[in-house]
Design a protein around this motif. Structure first.
Motif, PDB file in Angstrom:
ATOM      1  N   ARG A   1       0.887  -1.294   0.033  1.00 55.67           N
ATOM      2  CA  ARG A   1      -0.004  -0.222   0.080  1.00 55.67           C
ATOM      3  C   ARG A   1       0.916   1.283  -0.053  1.00 55.67           C
ATOM      4  NH1 ARG A   1      -3.511  -1.226   4.966  1.00 55.67           N
ATOM      5  NH2 ARG A   1      -1.364  -1.834   5.758  1.00 55.67           N
ATOM      6  N   VAL A   2       0.551   1.915  -0.903  1.00 55.69           N
ATOM      7  CA  VAL A   2       1.325   3.366  -1.032  1.00 55.69           C
ATOM      8  C   VAL A   2       0.210   4.652  -1.081  1.00 55.69           C
ATOM      9  CG1 VAL A   2       3.488   2.600  -1.963  1.00 55.69           C
ATOM     10  CG2 VAL A   2       1.649   3.087  -3.375  1.00 55.69           C
ATOM     11  N   SER A   3       0.721   5.613  -0.762  1.00 58.80           N
ATOM     12  CA  SER A   3       0.035   7.168  -0.840  1.00 58.80           C
ATOM     13  C   SER A   3       0.955   7.932  -1.588  1.00 58.80           C
ATOM     14  CB  SER A   3      -0.310   7.696   0.355  1.00 58.80           C
ATOM     15  OG  SER A   3      -0.970   8.796   0.195  1.00 58.80           O
ATOM     16  N   LEU A   4       0.470   8.599  -2.726  1.00 55.37           N
ATOM     17  CA  LEU A   4       1.269   9.606  -3.292  1.00 55.37           C
ATOM     18  C   LEU A   4       0.834  10.884  -3.309  1.00 55.37           C
ATOM     19  CD1 LEU A   4       1.449   6.622  -4.957  1.00 55.37           C
ATOM     20  CD2 LEU A   4       2.833   7.878  -6.543  1.00 55.37           C
ATOM     21  N   PHE A   5       1.875  11.944  -3.294  1.00 59.48           N
ATOM     22  CA  PHE A   5       1.393  13.449  -3.342  1.00 59.48           C
ATOM     23  C   PHE A   5       2.123  14.000  -4.769  1.00 59.48           C
ATOM     24  CE2 PHE A   5      -0.222  15.960   0.260  1.00 59.48           C
ATOM     25  CZ  PHE A   5      -1.058  14.952   1.002  1.00 59.48           C
ATOM     26  N   LEU A   6       1.396  14.614  -5.662  1.00 63.91           N
ATOM     27  CA  LEU A   6       1.936  15.154  -6.757  1.00 63.91           C
ATOM     28  C   LEU A   6       1.584  16.787  -6.592  1.00 63.91           C
ATOM     29  CD1 LEU A   6       0.819  12.422  -7.801  1.00 63.91           C
ATOM     30  CD2 LEU A   6       1.661  12.942  -9.903  1.00 63.91           C
ATOM     31  N   MET A   7       2.227  17.709  -6.689  1.00 63.92           N
ATOM     32  CA  MET A   7       2.274  18.918  -6.668  1.00 63.92           C
ATOM     33  C   MET A   7       2.252  19.754  -7.846  1.00 63.92           C
ATOM     34  SD  MET A   7       1.598  19.029  -3.277  1.00 63.92           S
ATOM     35  CE  MET A   7       1.607  20.665  -3.006  1.00 63.92           C
ATOM     36  N   ASP A   8       1.764  20.813  -7.928  1.00 59.86           N
ATOM     37  CA  ASP A   8       1.812  21.682  -8.836  1.00 59.86           C
ATOM     38  C   ASP A   8       1.902  22.991  -8.349  1.00 59.86           C
ATOM     39  OD1 ASP A   8       1.668  23.656 -11.248  1.00 59.86           O
ATOM     40  OD2 ASP A   8      -0.431  23.151 -11.740  1.00 59.86           O
ATOM     41  N   TYR A   9       2.824  23.400  -8.245  1.00 59.68           N
ATOM     42  CA  TYR A   9       3.048  24.743  -7.193  1.00 59.68           C
ATOM     43  C   TYR A   9       2.772  26.192  -7.870  1.00 59.68           C
ATOM     44  CZ  TYR A   9       5.522  22.042  -3.466  1.00 59.68           C
ATOM     45  OH  TYR A   9       5.647  21.032  -2.647  1.00 59.68           O
ATOM     46  N   PRO A  10       3.102  26.361  -9.129  1.00 65.59           N
ATOM     47  CA  PRO A  10       2.652  27.397  -9.563  1.00 65.59           C
ATOM     48  C   PRO A  10       1.333  27.928  -9.764  1.00 65.59           C
ATOM     49  CG  PRO A  10       4.351  26.508 -10.909  1.00 65.59           C
ATOM     50  CD  PRO A  10       3.938  25.399 -10.005  1.00 65.59           C
ATOM     51  N   ASN A  11       0.509  26.765 -10.193  1.00 64.83           N
ATOM     52  CA  ASN A  11      -1.038  26.791 -10.050  1.00 64.83           C
ATOM     53  C   ASN A  11      -1.522  26.349  -8.690  1.00 64.83           C
ATOM     54  OD1 ASN A  11      -1.497  27.454 -13.039  1.00 64.83           O
ATOM     55  ND2 ASN A  11      -0.237  25.710 -13.094  1.00 64.83           N
ATOM     56  N   ARG A  12      -0.899  26.037  -7.549  1.00 65.90           N
ATOM     57  CA  ARG A  12      -1.396  25.571  -6.348  1.00 65.90           C
ATOM     58  C   ARG A  12      -2.506  24.630  -6.415  1.00 65.90           C
ATOM     59  NH1 ARG A  12      -3.917  30.656  -3.794  1.00 65.90           N
ATOM     60  NH2 ARG A  12      -3.450  29.656  -1.732  1.00 65.90           N
ATOM     61  N   ARG A  13      -2.093  23.481  -7.139  1.00 68.15           N
ATOM     62  CA  ARG A  13      -2.788  22.355  -7.214  1.00 68.15           C
ATOM     63  C   ARG A  13      -2.399  21.046  -6.714  1.00 68.15           C
ATOM     64  NH1 ARG A  13      -5.026  21.272 -13.181  1.00 68.15           N
ATOM     65  NH2 ARG A  13      -2.868  21.213 -13.562  1.00 68.15           N
ATOM     66  N   ARG A  14      -3.070  20.219  -6.125  1.00 73.50           N
ATOM     67  CA  ARG A  14      -2.440  19.046  -5.530  1.00 73.50           C
ATOM     68  C   ARG A  14      -3.228  17.723  -5.682  1.00 73.50           C
ATOM     69  NH1 ARG A  14      -1.548  20.156   0.593  1.00 73.50           N
ATOM     70  NH2 ARG A  14      -3.853  20.320   0.412  1.00 73.50           N
ATOM     71  N   LEU A  15      -2.598  16.700  -6.345  1.00 69.52           N
ATOM     72  CA  LEU A  15      -3.540  15.551  -6.361  1.00 69.52           C
ATOM     73  C   LEU A  15      -2.877  14.389  -5.472  1.00 69.52           C
ATOM     74  CD1 LEU A  15      -5.410  13.741  -8.133  1.00 69.52           C
ATOM     75  CD2 LEU A  15      -3.579  13.316  -9.677  1.00 69.52           C
ATOM     76  N   LYS A  16      -3.750  13.793  -4.923  1.00 69.60           N
ATOM     77  CA  LYS A  16      -3.424  12.707  -3.769  1.00 69.60           C
ATOM     78  C   LYS A  16      -3.902  11.274  -4.573  1.00 69.60           C
ATOM     79  CE  LYS A  16      -5.166  14.106  -0.130  1.00 69.60           C
ATOM     80  NZ  LYS A  16      -5.976  14.519   1.280  1.00 69.60           N
ATOM     81  N   LEU A  17      -2.875  10.157  -4.668  1.00 69.24           N
ATOM     82  CA  LEU A  17      -3.493   9.161  -4.966  1.00 69.24           C
ATOM     83  C   LEU A  17      -2.986   8.102  -3.915  1.00 69.24           C
ATOM     84  CD1 LEU A  17      -1.470   9.361  -8.300  1.00 69.24           C
ATOM     85  CD2 LEU A  17      -3.841   9.561  -8.203  1.00 69.24           C
ATOM     86  N   ILE A  18      -3.734   6.919  -3.837  1.00 65.32           N
ATOM     87  CA  ILE A  18      -3.478   5.785  -3.083  1.00 65.32           C
ATOM     88  C   ILE A  18      -3.494   4.462  -3.961  1.00 65.32           C
ATOM     89  CG2 ILE A  18      -4.305   6.715  -0.818  1.00 65.32           C
ATOM     90  CD1 ILE A  18      -7.203   5.326  -1.344  1.00 65.32           C
ATOM     91  N   GLY A  19      -2.789   3.576  -3.596  1.00 65.11           N
ATOM     92  CA  GLY A  19      -3.085   2.093  -4.559  1.00 65.11           C
ATOM     93  C   GLY A  19      -1.856   1.221  -3.996  1.00 65.11           C
ATOM     94  N   HIS A  20      -1.720   0.279  -4.754  1.00 63.66           N
ATOM     95  CA  HIS A  20      -0.776  -1.090  -4.502  1.00 63.66           C
ATOM     96  C   HIS A  20       0.378  -0.861  -5.293  1.00 63.66           C
ATOM     97  CE1 HIS A  20      -4.020  -2.627  -1.962  1.00 63.66           C
ATOM     98  NE2 HIS A  20      -4.851  -2.330  -2.818  1.00 63.66           N
ATOM     99  N   ALA A  21       1.425  -0.919  -4.802  1.00 68.14           N
ATOM    100  CA  ALA A  21       2.566  -0.940  -5.590  1.00 68.14           C
ATOM    101  C   ALA A  21       3.599  -2.035  -5.588  1.00 68.14           C
ATOM    102  CB  ALA A  21       3.548   0.421  -5.045  1.00 68.14           C
ATOM    103  N   SER A  22       4.272  -2.213  -6.521  1.00 69.05           N
ATOM    104  CA  SER A  22       5.283  -3.519  -6.869  1.00 69.05           C
ATOM    105  C   SER A  22       6.518  -2.734  -7.442  1.00 69.05           C
ATOM    106  CB  SER A  22       4.622  -4.431  -7.404  1.00 69.05           C
ATOM    107  OG  SER A  22       4.218  -4.291  -8.681  1.00 69.05           O
TER     108      SER A  22
END
Length: 205
Positions: A107-128
């Protein structure tokens, strides 16, 4: 927020705290109105492939969270198929904490940031992770100098877009150069014109 993310991340204690804070009713409506599944759309995929870094959290065998930063050229994190995304993992400090964590708990959680446009996407999933050369080659970025050690593949089960509150805008050197290019071009033109005028004879002579 999408349904799978809500139902995965909102446990009984979170719901109890929401109730105490007075926000439970609105979140309950969101859960009731959410779709059947969290499917990555063009909006999410465009955002993911435009990023040049990602923060990935995993959990150790003793239950401790660990956050790792991974980066590369924009597009290093890409869609493989459906809700499956992945990236070529390049050599770091050889602690192998994330690799060890994924072997015990995927199990993982990911943060992806777009600082100039102040946007953030969070993902959860299963990684290998895989050291198969074919898997690595499929995720390599052309003309990138670093040599990947493994491929990391994530099956996304949920995601959430966050509001811009408290995200401080930050800009890369390339973004600053693009934004200031008209000014620097105009400055160069004016300097050239000044040099040209200084080379002319003085009209008073």
């Amino acid at each position: 927020m999408a349904q799978t993310y809500l139902h995965t991340m909102f446990g009984p204690r979170a719901r109890a705290l929401q109730a105490a804070a007075g926000s439970r009713a609105s979140y309950a409506r969101m859960e009731a109105n959410a779709g059947d599944a969290d499917i990555l759309t063009t909006r999410e995929l465009d955002f993911i492939t435009a990023r040049d870094s990602v923060y990935m959290a995993s959990v150790s065998e003793d239950g401790w969270p660990y956050v790792q930063h991974r980066g590369g050229p924009a597009g290093f994190l890409r869609r493989i198929a459906g809700n499956r995304i992945g990236f070529a993992d390049y050599q770091g400090n050889r602690q192998y904490l994330s690799a060890a964590n994924l072997a015990a708990d995927d199990r993982v959680s990911l943060f992806l940031m777009d600082y100039p446009n102040r946007r953030r996407l969070k993902l959860i999933g299963h990684a290998s992770s895989s050291d198969d050369p074919a898997d690595i080659a499929a995720l390599m970025v052309p003309d990138y100098a670093a040599e990947p050690e493994r491929a990391v593949v994530i099956d996304v089960i949920g995601f959430d877009w966050n509001c811009p509150q408290h995200i401080t805008p930050r800009f890369t050197e390339a973004e600053v150069q693009r934004a200031t290019r008209p000014l620097t071009d105009e400055l160069a033109r004016l300097r050239a014109r000044v040099a040209e005028l200084e080379g002319l004879p003085n009209w008073k002579d």
